[in-house]
Scaffold this active site. Structure first.
Site, PDB file in Angstrom:
ATOM      1  N   CYS B  52      14.879   6.578 -25.435  1.00 22.25           N
ATOM      2  CA  CYS B  52      14.069   7.447 -24.580  1.00 22.25           C
ATOM      3  C   CYS B  52      14.627   8.872 -24.538  1.00 22.25           C
ATOM      4  CB  CYS B  52      13.934   6.868 -23.177  1.00 22.25           C
ATOM      5  SG  CYS B  52      15.488   6.609 -22.349  1.00 22.25           S
ATOM      6  N   GLN B 130      21.005  -0.102 -28.026  1.00 25.89           N
ATOM      7  CA  GLN B 130      19.955   0.550 -28.820  1.00 25.89           C
ATOM      8  C   GLN B 130      20.476   0.941 -30.209  1.00 25.89           C
ATOM      9  OE1 GLN B 130      19.324   3.441 -25.764  1.00 25.89           O
ATOM     10  NE2 GLN B 130      17.413   2.518 -25.058  1.00 25.89           N
ATOM     11  N   GLY B 199       5.873  -2.956 -17.971  1.00 29.77           N
ATOM     12  CA  GLY B 199       6.719  -3.169 -19.155  1.00 29.77           C
ATOM     13  C   GLY B 199       7.810  -4.147 -18.764  1.00 29.77           C
ATOM     14  N   ALA B 200       8.253  -4.910 -19.739  1.00 31.38           N
ATOM     15  CA  ALA B 200       9.252  -5.930 -19.419  1.00 31.38           C
ATOM     16  C   ALA B 200      10.390  -5.910 -20.429  1.00 31.38           C
ATOM     17  CB  ALA B 200       8.579  -7.303 -19.376  1.00 31.38           C
ATOM     18  N   GLY B 201      10.683  -4.721 -20.924  1.00 30.03           N
ATOM     19  CA  GLY B 201      11.766  -4.597 -21.901  1.00 30.03           C
ATOM     20  C   GLY B 201      13.114  -4.384 -21.229  1.00 30.03           C
TER      21      GLY B 201
END
Lengths: 299, 463
Positions: B52, B130, B199-201
């Site tokens: 992000c 990430q 969102g469910a990340g």
């Protein structure tokens, strides 16, 4: 002797409000200090001294503080400070003291220059007069708090929309807390205002009021009630919250202040504290007979 | 000279979210982007990192006449690939937002990114995950094979050291936790508020963790209901399908959006309808997704609705970060120490071909002489004697080359190491082999598999 005590209490009250104002403003502007305990306590101390001042001064002048409007601004600002001290923790609006303390100080100082201490004449005396004045003054005190919360809300809302969330934004109470506080103060003040309007209407029938300023004051009184009623109704019915409610509250408060000002500025009698210097054993009778015009009612 | 690694990217420090979101990529699109990058003949290995707060391409050039020239070619290739990725005619218009690092600076940057020293929230743990995901994706698609893979793998070690040896990651500060702090500044207490996670990340999970028991209720709305339900079960929350988003918004006060959608999930028209049903109750959106999920026009045009994206959280983050500043110096020291070790290893890569060539030549000469003798004057020798002679030559080679090998390796870490290498090449008539040319290619490891062990010509990573 009592006059000296009253004067001393006046200055002590002013000192407490000044100290609280400085503390709060220093915190707001520079982020320095912790106002969590000391600020509200100073406002509380100021309110206690303020109450003592009103009691002693009314004894010196031999007038009842709520019969007539001898101490209108003084009583209203003292009530506001007391209401703030009582509500601040529950509503989590400690920092609103940054608005309350200077307002209380301004009202206290202004009471030296505006407003009058004339006794109500027999023409306007009525059993409901103290009741009418008391409810109106307490109502104004609560609306002042609502106005403070609304103003702080608009500041916070502006900062949040502009995305300036550091500095002052961090120090003021949260947005929703201010919105809720404003609503609660309006809810608390509205019944008092309603009683004031009803008693004022009844009283106006009893006494014939015909001067243009009296009519204007009455009209402003009814407009105040209508505006506040509209703000509360629109909030409940169609969700007028936040900015709209804040603007409505400020408008309502503006009309309430206009009513107060219309009364105070037309009063020919000297301010209460000015009279303290002239007060003597016959002060009550001299004040009631010395001014051709009796104080009128807050509609 | 170290490896000519090239990093080109943009982050929260150089580009606003509306620019970053043009470059961002979901995990589904990664293979396509990596294929586009590896198709370029100027690039040998490459990794694409999209979070992000940053989008970066980390590449290792193919061989060239010099490291500088190879890095320049790779840089151009990466920029062109990025241009194609965002569908722009010309990358120049975005030049102001892009940063570029090469060589040692690039490796330092990779280490700092993995260690969360370049993050908006210093020390936040998500970045390492990430980077690992980007690494796995690149390995799986064959884009990472050898030296660059080792470099990124080394960055994981740096990150681990920073987390264990400093307090940089102490506490639970993350973008999500900062977002929750901001929500508290608006609502005061969240104890009577409902929080909706769209969102469910990973980010939603972090937000749910940050919320803990602070909110009255947590609701999770996701395109995949199963994923929402799974996360909800973990956090004692309520799951809802994305089709119920409007009704979910009506009953929520704080919305944390973190889906991977390329377009706005929460539009202005939707929020207009929602606000009517909410009777004007304040609704606060925290959009931590890139590309953004919530239409920013909502913030401008709808009363009592506020939209904050990741960039808007910066001042809130700065407040949280003050206490961590002291740890940054300690973490930077670790990065520099690891970079020193890495450089020593990487410089060794320049020397190794020369050492190998020197050994091969010496051994070759001795073996050729021995074989000639064994074919004539020493024909009578038996197998045992011949083996003893072979052993003697091996031993002589080692002893003869011990000092030159040691000196060359020592020189590899020094600034004038290349002079000694060139001198050795000149004296022994060895082929000149630039480091970039010497970088061997390796077969791609399986996804998630450890980075392959060094080849014979490579030195072990110094520890």
């Amino acid at each position: 002797m009592n006059e000296t005590v009253a004067e001393g209490l006046f200055y002590l009250t002013a000192a407490a409000y000044v100290a609280a104002s400085v503390l709060f403003l220093r915190f707001l502007v520079r982020g320095k200090g912790d106002v969590g305990l000391l600020g509200p306590r100073l406002v509380g101390a100021g309110a206690a001294l303020h109450a003592a001042h009103i009691v002693v001064a009314s004894l010196v002048l031999r007038v009842c503080p709520v019969e007539g409007i001898h101490f209108p601004m003084s009583v209203a600002s003292m009530s506001m400070a007391v209401a703030y001290v009582l509500a601040r923790k529950r509503l989590k609006i400690e920092v609103a003291g940054a608005f309350i303390a200077p307002l209380a100080l301004t009202s206290l100082l202004a009471s030296r220059f505006v407003g009058g201490g004339a006794e109500p004449s027999a023409r306007v005396k009525s059993a409901i007069l103290p009741f009418h004045v008391t409810t109106n003054l307490f109502g104004v005190a609560l609306f002042t708090l609502a106005f403070s919360a609304a103003t702080l809300y608009l500041i916070q809302e502006h900062l949040l929309k502009k995305k300036q969330i550091d500095g002052v934004f961090r120090r003021l109470p949260p947005l929703d807390v201010l919105d809720r506080a404003e609503h609660r103060f309006l809810l608390a003040g509205f019944p008092l205002l309603t009683i004031g309007i009803v008693t004022g209407t009844l009283w106006a029938r009893h006494v014939e009021l015909g001067a243009p300023s009296e009519v204007l004051r009455s009209i402003f009184g009814y407009v105040t009630w209508l505006v506040i009623a509209a703000v509360l109704f629109m909030r409940a019915a169609v969700g007028w919250r936040g900015r709209r409610a804040a603007y409505g509250t400020i408008a309502g408060f503006g009309f309430a202040v206009a009513v107060l000002m219309l009364y105070l500025l037309r009063s020919p009698s000297p301010p209460v504290t000015a009279q303290l210097h002239q007060a003597g054993p016959t002060s009550s009778s001299s004040s009631s007979s010395g001014h051709g015009r009796a104080p009128e009612i807050l509609p | 000279m170290t490896l000519p690694v090239v990093v080109i990217g943009l982050s929260h420090k150089t580009a606003p979210v509306e620019v970053r979101e043009r470059f961002a990529s979901s995990s589904e699109l990664l293979p396509e982007i990596l294929a586009r990058l590896t198709a370029r003949e100027e690039i040998d290995e490459v990794m694409f990192l999209s979070t992000c707060n940053r989008v970066e391409v980390i590449g290792l050039p193919k061989s060239g006449t010099s490291h500088e020239a190879a890095a320049q070619l790779a840089s151009t290739a990466i920029r062109e690939a990025l241009r194609d990725h965002i569908g722009a005619r010309n990358i120049d218009e975005l030049r102001a937002y892009l940063y570029e690092r090469t060589g040692e600076d690039a490796v330092r940057h990779v280490f700092r990114v993995a260690a969360s020293l370049d993050s908006m929230v210093l020390g936040e743990p998500q970045i390492l995950g990430q980077v690992k995901d980007a690494f796995d994706a690149a390995v799986a698609s064959g884009a990472l094979r050898s030296h660059l893979a080792r470099c990124v793998s080394r960055a994981f070690t740096v990150a681990k050291r920073v987390r264990t040896e400093t307090q940089l990651g102490a506490g639970t500060v993350s973008i999500s936790s900062v977002a929750v702090d901001l929500a508290k500044r608006i609502f005061g207490d969240l104890g009577d508020r409902t929080v909706l996670l769209v969102g469910a990340g990973e980010m939603a999970e972090a937000a749910a963790k940050s919320l803990g028991q602070q909110a009255k209720a947590i609701r999770i709305c996701n395109r995949s209901f199963e994923r929402a339900a799974s996360l909800a079960a973990h956090f004692n929350a309520t799951a809802a399908p994305i089709e119920q988003l409007e009704s979910e918004l009506v009953q929520s006060d704080v919305v944390v959006a973190s889906t991977s959608s390329k377009s706005f999930v929460i539009t202005r028209d939707l929020v207009k309808r929602v606000m009517k049903q909410r009777k004007g109750r304040t609704l606060f959106f925290i959009d931590i997704a890139v590309p953004r999920n919530v239409d920013p026009a909502i913030h401008e045009h709808i009363d009592n609705a506020y939209v904050y994206d990741v960039d808007d959280l910066q001042s809130e983050v700065a407040e949280n970060m003050r206490s961590r500043k002291a740890e940054v110096a300690a973490a930077e020291k670790i990065v520099e120490a690891e970079l020193g070790s890495w450089n020593q290893w990487a410089r060794g890569l320049n020397v190794n071909p020369t050492i190998v060539a020197l050994r091969a030549k010496t051994r070759g000469v001795l073996v050729a002489e021995l074989e000639r003798s064994l074919g004539s004057r020493l024909k009578h020798l038996g197998e045992a004697d011949r083996a003893a002679l072979a052993q003697m030559i091996e031993s002589a080679t080692n002893k003869l080359l011990h000092s030159p090998t040691t000196r060359l390796k020592q020189a590899a870490g020094a600034s004038d190491g290349n002079d000694l290498v060139r001198a050795a090449q000149h004296l022994f008539d060895l082929p000149a082999a630039p480091a970039a040319q010497a970088l061997p290619r390796a077969e791609p490891p399986a996804p998630g598999a450890p980075v392959p062990a060094p080849r014979e010509s490579e030195e072990r990573l110094p520890h």
